[in-house]
Enzyme design. Sequence first.
Site, PDB file in Angstrom:
ATOM      1  CE  LYS A  21      -2.988   0.734   3.676  1.00  0.00           C
ATOM      2  NZ  LYS A  21      -2.978   2.132   4.130  1.00  0.00           N
ATOM      3  CB  SER A  22       3.778   2.157   1.982  1.00  0.00           C
ATOM      4  OG  SER A  22       3.320   2.286   3.315  1.00  0.00           O
ATOM      5  NE  ARG A  26       6.371   6.506   0.788  1.00  0.00           N
ATOM      6  CZ  ARG A  26       5.497   6.161   1.733  1.00  0.00           C
ATOM      7  NH1 ARG A  26       4.472   5.592   1.533  1.00  0.00           N
ATOM      8  NH2 ARG A  26       5.859   6.884   2.972  1.00  0.00           N
ATOM      9  N   GLY A  94      -4.825   8.289   5.508  1.00  0.00           N
ATOM     10  CA  GLY A  94      -3.812   9.528   6.036  1.00  0.00           C
ATOM     11  C   GLY A  94      -2.571   9.659   5.173  1.00  0.00           C
ATOM     12  NE  ARG A 122      -4.928   8.264  11.121  1.00  0.00           N
ATOM     13  CZ  ARG A 122      -4.486   7.762  10.256  1.00  0.00           C
ATOM     14  NH1 ARG A 122      -5.290   7.370   9.209  1.00  0.00           N
ATOM     15  NH2 ARG A 122      -3.242   7.261  10.222  1.00  0.00           N
ATOM     16  CB  SER A 169       5.418   9.969  11.229  1.00  0.00           C
ATOM     17  OG  SER A 169       4.450  10.183  10.339  1.00  0.00           O
ATOM     18  CD  GLN A 171       0.850   8.553   7.218  1.00  0.00           C
ATOM     19  OE1 GLN A 171       0.331   9.462   7.924  1.00  0.00           O
ATOM     20  NE2 GLN A 171       0.257   7.253   6.903  1.00  0.00           N
ATOM     21  CG  ASP A 316       0.576   0.213   9.492  1.00  0.00           C
ATOM     22  OD1 ASP A 316       0.074   1.131  10.369  1.00  0.00           O
ATOM     23  OD2 ASP A 316       0.983   0.564   8.345  1.00  0.00           O
ATOM     24  NE  ARG A 392      -2.333  -1.762   8.277  1.00  0.00           N
ATOM     25  CZ  ARG A 392      -2.047  -2.068   7.257  1.00  0.00           C
ATOM     26  NH1 ARG A 392      -2.158  -3.319   6.981  1.00  0.00           N
ATOM     27  NH2 ARG A 392      -1.648  -1.176   6.075  1.00  0.00           N
TER      28      ARG A 392
HETATM   29  C1  S3P Z   1       2.818   4.792   6.177  1.00  0.00           C
HETATM   30  C2  S3P Z   1       3.225   5.332   7.583  1.00  0.00           C
HETATM   31  C3  S3P Z   1       2.841   4.798   8.621  1.00  0.00           C
HETATM   32  C4  S3P Z   1       1.554   3.733   8.521  1.00  0.00           C
HETATM   33  C5  S3P Z   1       0.680   3.901   7.541  1.00  0.00           C
HETATM   34  C6  S3P Z   1       1.452   4.232   6.150  1.00  0.00           C
HETATM   35  C7  S3P Z   1       3.218   5.393   4.843  1.00  0.00           C
HETATM   36  O1  S3P Z   1       2.207   6.000   9.283  1.00  0.00           O
HETATM   37  O2  S3P Z   1       1.242   3.393   9.648  1.00  0.00           O
HETATM   38  O3  S3P Z   1      -0.023   2.930   7.389  1.00  0.00           O
HETATM   39  O4  S3P Z   1       3.122   4.909   3.730  1.00  0.00           O
HETATM   40  O5  S3P Z   1       4.370   6.400   4.963  1.00  0.00           O
HETATM   41  P1  S3P Z   1       3.111   7.061  10.107  1.00  0.00           P
HETATM   42  O6  S3P Z   1       4.117   7.456   9.264  1.00  0.00           O
HETATM   43  O7  S3P Z   1       2.083   8.149  10.539  1.00  0.00           O
HETATM   44  O8  S3P Z   1       3.465   6.237  11.366  1.00  0.00           O
END
Ligand code: S3P
Length: 432
Positions: A21-22, A26, A94, A122, A169, A171, A316, A392
Amino acid sequence: MDWNITPAKTLSGEIIVPPDKSISHRAIMFGSLAKGGMAVNNFLSGEDCLRTLNAFKEMGIEITMEENNKVIIHGKGLRGLKKPAGELYMGNSGTSMRLISGILAGQEFTTILTGDESLSKRPMARVIKPLKLMGAQIEAVDGGDHAPLRVTGRGTKLSAIEYNMPMASAQVKSCVLLAGMYADGETSIVEPFKSRDHTERLLSYFGAEMRVDGLRVTIVPDKELRAKDITIPGDISSAAFFIVAGLIVEGAHIILKNVGLNGTRVGIINVLKRMHADINVLPASIEFEPYGNIEIRFSELKGTTVEREEIPLLIDEVPILLVAGSMAEGETLIKGTGELKVKETDRVKSMMYNLREMGVSIREEGDTLIVTGKKNRILNNSSKLESFGDHRTAMSMAISALVSKGECVIHDTACVDTSYPNFLTDLSRIKS
Ligand code: S3P
């Protein structure tokens, strides 16, 4: 939608887990900012990543979905986005909201980012603060810390900063690095602990100039990205459900194919191995990300302690790790759980509720979660398990139901489409 899950006699077979997913997010974002056409093979067409895809389409990028999870993107370069006709809706995602904020901070147009009920609760101050330090005009529409966010592009360069992140983080790190591409000098971030590095890897693969020095990452602005085809590996966060299932169901033997094995994501495997898990990792190859197969056999797990610096490497996977802990001998301690409270739901609360419902002893001491393994390794069945709208949590409880006394009911499971739309089908293929 509810799930009725019965206990498993055993589990055996192979599964190809869904794409990461991440990395899927991207791939769409950076492909849109790169120059030229490219194919993304093995894209995750779950709800979250489709929000990102639609956002870039609305900003004028030609993106088409072909058969077999292949996506074609015709990127227009760092300054090729156009003002969308309306607000950009990020749903439950998010990652979409926080990373896209960084990109929008460097544009010339004004945009409003909205989300669903959970995303609108959030915390967004974590991206608003560094972006403001860079001179971006970004604020929560209600004047607080939550979506909707208004990002007013000014068309002038952002100010380069060095930012010490208060939390680990990926993100937040990615948001600042993306804004850094539109700054007037080199932007650096320093993380308290290492978090997933997919942004660093993929931007570098596309030709961005970056330096990684321990916990410090620096980006050089204005380097044009070059589009290149990529193939996305399977998501270790989705694999984790079947890794733990294979460890706790007696006699189980499972092989998971083409799973991403990025060192900043394999924390779950390292911790489970400490718990005496029989997991055999067979690395295959490295493109811009390493991947390989994972073989799992039923194991008599022992409790362990997860230190706070390990949390970003398995953030996660904590819900499913708690399920493993509930089937291990002795106590499993998970330290530094603060970030878990600001995920799709408060995962400390949701997992404590659900595991207690199944007769597991679990408690919170400060920001440490402590779960005690059930001595007879059989959980109570319950018809009152809840996802709380969190994919999850729903999948973790489906795995724990495999080792319960009888049928369990998990409520409100449509959220699983976020990351693993075929979860139940995959489970039923290996379950007997
Ligand atoms: C993610 C980073 C994580 C993770 C999220 C995906 C990402 O969050 O929990 O499911 O793709 O960068 P955080 O960076 O807020 O911890």
